[in-house]
Write a protein that holds these residues in place. Structure first.
Motif, PDB file in Angstrom:
ATOM      1  N   ILE A 153      40.720  55.536  41.530  1.00 22.70           N
ATOM      2  CA  ILE A 153      40.576  54.044  41.491  1.00 22.70           C
ATOM      3  C   ILE A 153      42.273  53.395  41.127  1.00 22.70           C
TER       4      ILE A 153
ATOM      5  N   GLN B 100      33.351  49.061  37.323  1.00 22.65           N
ATOM      6  CA  GLN B 100      32.621  48.763  38.341  1.00 22.65           C
ATOM      7  C   GLN B 100      31.127  47.859  39.438  1.00 22.65           C
TER       8      GLN B 100
ATOM      9  N   TYR C 269      29.729  41.241  43.074  1.00 23.27           N
ATOM     10  CA  TYR C 269      30.404  42.093  43.151  1.00 23.27           C
ATOM     11  C   TYR C 269      30.391  42.474  44.490  1.00 23.27           C
TER      12      TYR C 269
ATOM     13  N   GLY D 245      30.981  48.838  44.367  1.00 31.62           N
ATOM     14  CA  GLY D 245      31.275  49.692  42.743  1.00 31.62           C
ATOM     15  C   GLY D 245      32.135  49.807  43.055  1.00 31.62           C
ATOM     16  N   GLN D 246      33.149  48.667  43.028  1.00 34.02           N
ATOM     17  CA  GLN D 246      34.330  48.502  43.058  1.00 34.02           C
ATOM     18  C   GLN D 246      34.886  47.015  42.852  1.00 34.02           C
TER      19      GLN D 246
ATOM     20  N   SER E 249      27.740  53.990  36.696  1.00 37.74           N
ATOM     21  CA  SER E 249      27.332  53.031  36.364  1.00 37.74           C
ATOM     22  C   SER E 249      25.678  52.986  35.599  1.00 37.74           C
TER      23      SER E 249
ATOM     24  N   LEU F  51      28.827  56.471  44.072  1.00 40.47           N
ATOM     25  CA  LEU F  51      28.518  57.013  42.573  1.00 40.47           C
ATOM     26  C   LEU F  51      27.903  58.579  43.023  1.00 40.47           C
TER      27      LEU F  51
END
Lengths: 249, 639
Positions: free
Chosen positions: A62, B78, B158, B161-162, B285, B378
């Motif tokens: 990332i 995340q 959110y 997941g980033q 996560s 994930l």
């Protein structure tokens, strides 16, 4: 496994580099590619030799720090992974692996496998933002955003700025990077206001920094660790063209 | 006599910040351009701080060790970022967020600071959205929310997941905009080596240019440390491998007190150690525990594949021990329970240091597609690392060092005990008490950077407008440069036989075994002894190849690890002093009959703030007593 490595070594930006050969025994297939390089470096330090310099940080795909050209492919041959997510189970005992830094005029080598990607920061400073100061923001729900557009903006925004697109391109073009960055913002209402100015300024900076032209071969899309589509390049081209014909606000 | 004054404003909790803001000193726009500020670190605290201060008109110099500000490890967060906007009409409020954080932190955080971050949380979402952060949206176009562990409302914003990368890139773009305007000077690939004080005030730093190797001096009217946490002290952690505690540690050695150094969050669900060369542990996560069931075999040495072990021979130990919360107990509880099973020989995998997180039942009940929709990215990440598909075989997970609640002690102004030195984000100790709740680290960092520090630092700088910027030729800077050079040269001159990494691994093992998830007096004393021995060995037998005046990654690691030895000892000393269990700090001597953490409020309701007294002297403990006027102090139970 025993692995042979053919690694680019270069003392600094001014010196001439060359490939050097290394051998590493006891490579476990569960190791990541970078852990294999860690093991090589531990071995070299033990032998009182200089370790191989390479860039890395988050090691979970990332941060975009690690970028190695492995057997002719940025981040190796795997699909949608960074170098840190490449594992040694992809290789066989006795393989020779060639490891190079990104090769692009705009990314000069600083040492061994480390290149200077500051050009990306400069492109971002030229226009990769929304002009809003802290304190000026309207309510986040004041601008409704179509879900599909928000998702598309997110897909563009998943770029990790690693530079694989430039490394993959025969012209070392930065179009995929610039297109992803510009499109993320122009797809959203809060970024649309200065979309034209942004497109003109970012493209001008990209050209000034010596990145090559885009010829739509699509290599960048294939090698992008986040699978960013070249559709965004089309979007940037449209924006750029329309901005060129109208006076930028 | 203690020198601690938290400077908490008078008045009711909900009015403190508003009233204080109205009474703070200001610096006029004309004077701001005469004042220079240094910001160290470009994560979700540093980048917003730098951008906001530059927008106000201050001259800002920003430093990071990465090649680009965008790579700071906030990028890896995340799950999301909390804000009390009550967008779900489910009863959320500033007070609820405040309440959840105080309780989640096991009553070891400061009320006034926590309430303030809850107050600014909504503005953060506005600001980030305006900057172009592509937060998830509902079909109607409004912002979407999800739920996170330990709370009963849906307040987490959110971006898939980033969230960390998206939020950081928003702040980074604001920073770049100020670079283009010439208000920010961005110095990347720089390692901070020394803090410089002039007349007792923080006035600059000494850094090493990681490309040329030059030792550089930089002066300013104030210094802001946004240098993150020190979880890499365990060697293996969920942090980026280059994250480190050196900037904060150098500040400590110049007089800034260190708050609660032993408070470290161990995250229960990370991919376990696979081999001796492993450099980091990747987080899975917390949200996975909504559908995954955690278990180990009932009998030791069960070598069967997980899918071959029938239900009656599996021990779903969280469901067994905590029937009310089951697999959704808080992070500290889940982590300790996994350790307990593995320590007793029930662990799985090659090393025996792993437990299963099984989605078999969820896949059977909901179908592959539904599970893919929730956790697809994930599961892919897991498969990329381990080669196994969690749809078909259970994940193997184990706890890993994650987030440090401890950090530099700061007052309500986010100023350390050194005038002019501020600490924000994970680098300070202030908002999470003894345990941090999910999705609140991005909130705290961004809150500090965008909406708190710009006010409080101006209040300080208002008295500095007539003070000229010190020259870097003065003895204070020269001395710091000499110290830095001498230390680096010393590393190179040792010419021993062992690599830095080998020492870091051994230190990490000591910390993990004795100052990790579970601590006791004997172990902590042993840790201090072992750290001492290892530190001595380091200084005579480490081998740092290469030279000063070139890119030298081993030399970069050397000063980080050297600092870690000292910080490690302070962590053990702090853990030894705190004989109670609270949040993530579990002292085996202080537990209930059922093996749960037992706080001792009458003796330990305070923040430990440690003062450096010299390399060979013991640090001195100062106590900031915590008072809870707005919340009832209770026992946390999950049975």
């Amino acid at each position: 496994m025993k692995i042979k490595l053919n690694i680019w070594k270069q003392s600094n930006a001014k010196s001439k580099g060359k490939f050097e050969r290394f051998e590493l025994d006891g490579v476990d297939e569960e190791m990541s590619f970078l852990e294999m390089l860690d093991a090589l470096n531990e071995k070299l330090i033990g032998e009182n030799k200089e370790p191989v310099a390479f860039e890395h940080d988050c090691r979970e795909g990332i941060c975009g720090s690690c970028g190695l050209y492995i057997n002719g492919h940025p981040h190796g041959t795997g699909s949608e992974i960074g170098t840190c997510q490449l594992h040694m189970r992809e290789f066989k005992d006795g393989d020779t692996i060639t490891v190079e830094p990104w090769r692009a005029q705009s990314f000069p080598v600083l040492k061994d496998l480390i290149v200077d990607r500051n050009a990306f920061d400069k492109i971002m400073a030229a226009g990769g933002f929304v002009s809003v100061d802290a304190g000026q923001a309207p309510d986040a729900n004041a601008n409704l955003v179509n879900k599909n557009k928000a998702d598309k903006a997110f897909d563009a925004a998943s770029c990790i700025g690693c530079g694989a697109c430039v490394a993959a391109c025969k012209n070392s073009s930065a179009m995929l990077f610039v297109a992803a960055k510009a499109s993320q913002l122009s797809l959203l209402p809060q970024g649309k206001v200065e979309a034209k100015r942004r497109a003109l300024n970012m493209v001008a900076k990209m050209d000034e920094l010596g990145f090559g032209s885009c010829t739509n071969t699509g290599a960048c899309e294939i090698e992008c660790p986040k699978g960013i589509s070249i559709e965004y390049i089309g979007q940037l081209n449209r924006e750029y063209l329309s901005a060129s014909f109208s006076e930028a606000e | 006599m203690s020198k601690l004054d938290a400077k908490i404003p008078e008045g009711p909790l909900s009015d403190k910040w508003t009233k204080y803001k109205a009474s703070m000193k200001l610096v006029s726009p004309n004077n701001r351009k005469k004042l220079d500020i240094i910001v160290v670190g470009t994560g979700i605290a540093g980048a917003p701080a730098a951008a906001s201060l530059a927008e106000m008109g201050y001259n800002v110099k920003v430093f990071c060790f990465q090649d680009s500000a965008r790579r700071a490890h906030s990028v890896a967060a995340q799950g999301g970022i909390n804000a009390s906007r009550n967008n779900k009409n489910d009863g959320d409020s500033v007070y609820r967020l405040f309440y959840d954080m105080i309780k989640g932190g096991d009553y070891r955080a400061r009320e006034a600071n926590v309430y303030r971050v809850a107050e600014v949380s909504s503005d953060i979402i506005d600001q980030l959205t305006a900057q172009g952060v592509p937060f998830a949206r509902e079909y109607g176009g409004t912002l979407a929310n999800r739920t996170f562990g330990g709370v009963q409302v849906s307040r987490t914003f959110y971006a898939q997941g980033q969230t960390g990368q998206q939020v950081l890139l928003g702040a980074y773009s604001a920073l770049k905009r100020q670079v283009a305007k010439g208000k920010i000077q961005m110095l990347s690939r720089q390692q901070m080596l020394e803090l410089v004080l002039v007349d007792g005030k923080a006035k600059g730093i000494v850094t090493r240019n990681l490309v040329s190797g030059d030792i550089e001096s930089h002066a300013a009217h104030a210094v802001v440390l946004a240098s993150g946490g020190y979880g890499t002290i365990y060697y293996l952690s969920t942090l980026a491998v280059n994250s480190n505690g050196s900037a904060a540690w150098q500040a400590y050695k110049k007089g800034a007190f260190f708050g609660n150094p032993s408070f470290v969050q161990i995250h229960p669900t990370s991919i376990p150690v696979l081999n001796d060369y492993q450099a980091k542990l990747t987080l899975m996560s917390e949200s996975l525990r909504n559908d995954g069931r955690i278990w180990v075999p009932k009998s030791k040495d069960d070598k069967r594949l997980p899918n071959e072990i029938p239900d009656e021979e599996r021990d779903y130990y969280l469901e067994r021990r905590y029937p009310a919360f089951g697999n959704l107990v808080p992070r500290d509880v889940a982590a300790r329970a996994a350790k307990e099973r593995c320590d007793n020989g029930f662990g799985v995998g090659k090393t025996g240091l792993a437990v299963y997180l099984d989605f078999r039942d969820a896949v059977k009940k909901q179908g592959v597609k539904a599970i893919q929709g929730k956790y697809g990215n994930l599961f892919d990440l897991y498969q990329k690392i381990t080669g196994d598909s969690p749809y078909e075989t259970p994940m193997m997970i184990y706890p890993a060092g994650h987030y440090t609640m401890g950090g530099l002690w700061v007052d309500y102004n986010l100023m350390t005990t050194i005038p002019g030195l501020f600490a924000i984000g994970e680098a300070n100790f202030s908002d999470h008490g003894a345990n941090r709740l999910g999705a609140s680290s991005l909130m705290q960092g961004a809150g500090d950077g965008y909406f708190i520090l710009p006010y409080t630092i101006s209040n300080y700088l208002a008295d500095e407008i007539t003070t000229p910027l010190p020259s870097t030729d003065i003895p204070e800077f020269q001395e710091a440069v000499e110290n830095a050079k001498m230390r680096l040269q010393k590393f190179l001159d040792i010419k021993g036989t062992k690599s830095i990494t080998s020492f870091h691994k051994r230190l990490g093992k000591i910390m993990w075994d004795y100052v990790g998830m579970s601590r006791n007096e004997e172990g902590l004393k042993k840790a201090i002894e072992l750290i001492d021995q290892l530190q001595k060995e380091f200084w005579v037998d480490v081998r740092v190849p290469g030279k000063l005046d070139e890119i030298n990654q081993e030399l970069e690691k050397a000063s980080r690890v050297a600092d870690f030895f000292e910080l490690a000892k302070l962590m053990a000393i702090d853990a030894l002093n705190r004989k109670e269990s609270c949040g993530a700090h579990f002292r085996e001597e202080s537990q209930t009959e059922g093996g749960e953490a037992q706080r001792i409020d009458k003796d330990y309701s305070y923040v430990s703030a440690w003062e450096y007294k010299g390399n060979d002297k013991d640090p001195v403990l100062h106590k900031e007593t915590l008072t809870f006027d707005n919340i009832e102090v209770k026992v946390r139970s999950y049975k």
